[in-house]
Design a protein around this motif. Sequence first.
Motif, PDB file in Angstrom:
ATOM      1  N   PRO A   1      -3.035  47.216  23.640  1.00 34.37           N
ATOM      2  CA  PRO A   1      -2.462  46.456  22.638  1.00 34.37           C
ATOM      3  C   PRO A   1      -0.996  46.034  22.795  1.00 34.37           C
ATOM      4  CG  PRO A   1      -2.995  48.691  21.469  1.00 34.37           C
ATOM      5  CD  PRO A   1      -3.503  48.449  22.988  1.00 34.37           C
ATOM      6  N   ILE A   2      -0.245  46.851  23.491  1.00 32.88           N
ATOM      7  CA  ILE A   2       1.127  46.945  23.364  1.00 32.88           C
ATOM      8  C   ILE A   2       1.137  45.717  24.660  1.00 32.88           C
ATOM      9  CG2 ILE A   2       3.447  47.564  24.393  1.00 32.88           C
ATOM     10  CD1 ILE A   2       2.612  50.238  23.020  1.00 32.88           C
ATOM     11  N   GLY A   3       0.711  45.887  25.547  1.00 30.72           N
ATOM     12  CA  GLY A   3       0.537  45.130  26.929  1.00 30.72           C
ATOM     13  C   GLY A   3      -0.002  43.422  26.371  1.00 30.72           C
ATOM     14  N   THR A   4      -1.072  43.624  25.744  1.00 28.41           N
ATOM     15  CA  THR A   4      -1.674  42.140  25.164  1.00 28.41           C
ATOM     16  C   THR A   4      -0.469  41.496  24.547  1.00 28.41           C
ATOM     17  OG1 THR A   4      -3.895  43.299  25.256  1.00 28.41           O
ATOM     18  CG2 THR A   4      -3.397  41.122  24.002  1.00 28.41           C
ATOM     19  N   PHE A   5       0.106  42.164  23.477  1.00 31.06           N
ATOM     20  CA  PHE A   5       1.032  41.471  22.890  1.00 31.06           C
ATOM     21  C   PHE A   5       2.148  41.106  23.433  1.00 31.06           C
ATOM     22  CE2 PHE A   5       5.234  41.653  20.675  1.00 31.06           C
ATOM     23  CZ  PHE A   5       4.840  40.876  19.590  1.00 31.06           C
ATOM     24  N   ALA A   6       2.846  41.822  24.377  1.00 32.02           N
ATOM     25  CA  ALA A   6       3.925  41.458  25.287  1.00 32.02           C
ATOM     26  C   ALA A   6       3.503  40.217  25.847  1.00 32.02           C
ATOM     27  CB  ALA A   6       4.528  42.784  26.101  1.00 32.02           C
ATOM     28  N   SER A   7       2.248  40.273  26.554  1.00 34.53           N
ATOM     29  CA  SER A   7       1.730  39.080  27.699  1.00 34.53           C
ATOM     30  C   SER A   7       1.695  37.823  26.695  1.00 34.53           C
ATOM     31  CB  SER A   7       0.647  39.619  28.115  1.00 34.53           C
ATOM     32  OG  SER A   7       0.047  38.411  29.183  1.00 34.53           O
ATOM     33  N   TRP A   8       1.247  38.118  25.456  1.00 35.86           N
ATOM     34  CA  TRP A   8       0.921  36.790  24.681  1.00 35.86           C
ATOM     35  C   TRP A   8       2.069  36.329  24.232  1.00 35.86           C
ATOM     36  CZ3 TRP A   8       2.559  36.386  19.526  1.00 35.86           C
ATOM     37  CH2 TRP A   8       2.171  35.182  18.829  1.00 35.86           C
ATOM     38  N   PHE A   9       2.958  37.029  23.756  1.00 32.77           N
ATOM     39  CA  PHE A   9       4.541  36.448  23.357  1.00 32.77           C
ATOM     40  C   PHE A   9       4.946  35.990  24.608  1.00 32.77           C
ATOM     41  CE2 PHE A   9       8.824  36.982  21.724  1.00 32.77           C
ATOM     42  CZ  PHE A   9       8.690  36.251  20.803  1.00 32.77           C
ATOM     43  N   GLY A  10       5.062  36.529  25.750  1.00 37.08           N
ATOM     44  CA  GLY A  10       5.681  35.912  26.816  1.00 37.08           C
ATOM     45  C   GLY A  10       5.164  34.575  27.145  1.00 37.08           C
ATOM     46  N   SER A  11       3.767  34.485  27.344  1.00 34.73           N
ATOM     47  CA  SER A  11       3.125  33.412  27.466  1.00 34.73           C
ATOM     48  C   SER A  11       3.436  32.300  26.427  1.00 34.73           C
ATOM     49  CB  SER A  11       1.392  33.687  27.415  1.00 34.73           C
ATOM     50  OG  SER A  11       1.449  34.451  28.555  1.00 34.73           O
ATOM     51  N   LEU A  12       3.693  32.665  25.315  1.00 33.26           N
ATOM     52  CA  LEU A  12       4.007  31.574  24.286  1.00 33.26           C
ATOM     53  C   LEU A  12       5.368  30.942  24.503  1.00 33.26           C
ATOM     54  CD1 LEU A  12       3.375  30.357  21.465  1.00 33.26           C
ATOM     55  CD2 LEU A  12       4.594  32.342  20.290  1.00 33.26           C
ATOM     56  N   ILE A  13       6.298  31.928  24.980  1.00 30.09           N
ATOM     57  CA  ILE A  13       7.440  31.128  25.373  1.00 30.09           C
ATOM     58  C   ILE A  13       7.654  30.255  26.514  1.00 30.09           C
ATOM     59  CG2 ILE A  13       9.849  31.996  25.944  1.00 30.09           C
ATOM     60  CD1 ILE A  13       9.565  34.735  24.570  1.00 30.09           C
ATOM     61  N   ILE A  14       6.864  30.752  27.561  1.00 28.96           N
ATOM     62  CA  ILE A  14       6.523  30.180  28.930  1.00 28.96           C
ATOM     63  C   ILE A  14       5.745  28.852  28.448  1.00 28.96           C
ATOM     64  CG2 ILE A  14       5.234  29.882  31.091  1.00 28.96           C
ATOM     65  CD1 ILE A  14       5.552  33.071  31.064  1.00 28.96           C
ATOM     66  N   TRP A  15       4.906  28.708  27.701  1.00 27.65           N
ATOM     67  CA  TRP A  15       4.078  27.512  27.394  1.00 27.65           C
ATOM     68  C   TRP A  15       4.961  26.516  26.478  1.00 27.65           C
ATOM     69  CZ3 TRP A  15       3.216  26.114  21.932  1.00 27.65           C
ATOM     70  CH2 TRP A  15       2.325  24.879  21.956  1.00 27.65           C
ATOM     71  N   ALA A  16       5.791  27.165  25.509  1.00 30.75           N
ATOM     72  CA  ALA A  16       6.656  26.293  24.559  1.00 30.75           C
ATOM     73  C   ALA A  16       7.862  25.708  25.569  1.00 30.75           C
ATOM     74  CB  ALA A  16       7.418  27.196  23.427  1.00 30.75           C
ATOM     75  N   THR A  17       8.337  26.350  26.382  1.00 29.78           N
ATOM     76  CA  THR A  17       9.384  25.972  27.504  1.00 29.78           C
ATOM     77  C   THR A  17       8.858  24.797  28.196  1.00 29.78           C
ATOM     78  OG1 THR A  17      10.304  27.998  27.655  1.00 29.78           O
ATOM     79  CG2 THR A  17      10.953  26.356  29.091  1.00 29.78           C
ATOM     80  N   GLU A  18       7.484  24.741  28.606  1.00 27.86           N
ATOM     81  CA  GLU A  18       6.863  23.708  29.280  1.00 27.86           C
ATOM     82  C   GLU A  18       6.970  22.430  28.448  1.00 27.86           C
ATOM     83  OE1 GLU A  18       6.149  23.251  32.292  1.00 27.86           O
ATOM     84  OE2 GLU A  18       6.280  25.108  33.315  1.00 27.86           O
TER      85      GLU A  18
END
Length: 363
Positions: free
Chosen positions: A154-171
């Motif tokens: 769950p920690i890894g999933t959350f970190a990955s999700w939040f990071g992906s959100l930042i990456i998507w938002a930047t695009e």
Amino acid sequence: MSKQKQKGFSAYLKEQNIELTFDRIAIKALGAMAHGLFASLLIGTIINTLGNLLKIPFLNEIGSYATAGTGAAMAVAIGFALGAPPFVLYSLVAVGQAANKLGGAGGPLAVYFITLIAVFFGMLVSKRTRVDLIITPFITIVTGVIAAYFLAPPIGTFASWFGSLIIWATEMQPFLMGVLVSAIMGICLTLPISSAAIAAALGLIGLAGGAAHAGCCAHMVGFAVASYRENKIGGLAAQGLGTSMLQIPNLLKKPVLWVPAIVASIVNGPVATMIFRLKQNGPPISSGMGTSGLVGPIGVVTGWYTPSEQALAHGEVAITPAAMDWLGLIMVSIVIPAVVAWIVSEIMRKKGIIEPGDLKIEV
């Protein structure tokens, strides 16, 4: 729990060298995690890239051994920073490998939290029995790996999700996110917390990684140039290639001294994301390093030729850099931060906001 028992437990923790303080847990441990990443994943990726560029398979093999020890290196580095005794420290190899593997793309953040748990329980029993050689490694490994099984995914999933959100938002919003990511990561780099660990934990790559790189460079180069009058060549190198954290004592006395670097990061971020479309597709830790040891720029170059697993997972591919890519790297890493920070600092000096000696550091 009675007050007497609480005092007894506190005394026991102190006797076992267990300090549940912000400085030790959030600053020292997080910074150590970045060091472990640097000495395994990051350097392994650089060696692997050299192997690809020079067509030397043996370098690729060396690089693969370095990256294979990523989880262990992070955990042992954290344990060392926390003052873990030998049997706890050695046992963290297994704990780190388990947490990193079970944490998936968010492995670094999982390793951080799981290692804290394992170290706590290991240090609780360390040197308390005549069979410390068995009990301490057993408790450290078992508690750490059990925690990894339940908490790492769950920690890894959350970190990955939040990071992906930042990456998507930047695009989607390269200007706005370019400003935000650049400014925030630059500030984190200068504060006594690890921007490199944050970038690694969130897996910042692509345009978001480029914005983070822009912000970190803005603070390192920005402070180096803005304080050149006080610190000359020694200060320029210490801050530009070392760390802008050297300015912390001055910033605590006079926070307004932060303005040139922050303005440079606000300008540099959108330039990276919108004009040069600069992507940092090397190891995510590189996004939070700036010009420290030139790790940030090297990470960008590494990402061109050998994209990291996180970058590949987001659809990034290897490229042959064009002249515009090299120009963007130089402008974002050095030129823009230097020029903007110098102009702002000179204006502030003329208005008396920055006074002679304000930015003096000990080098």
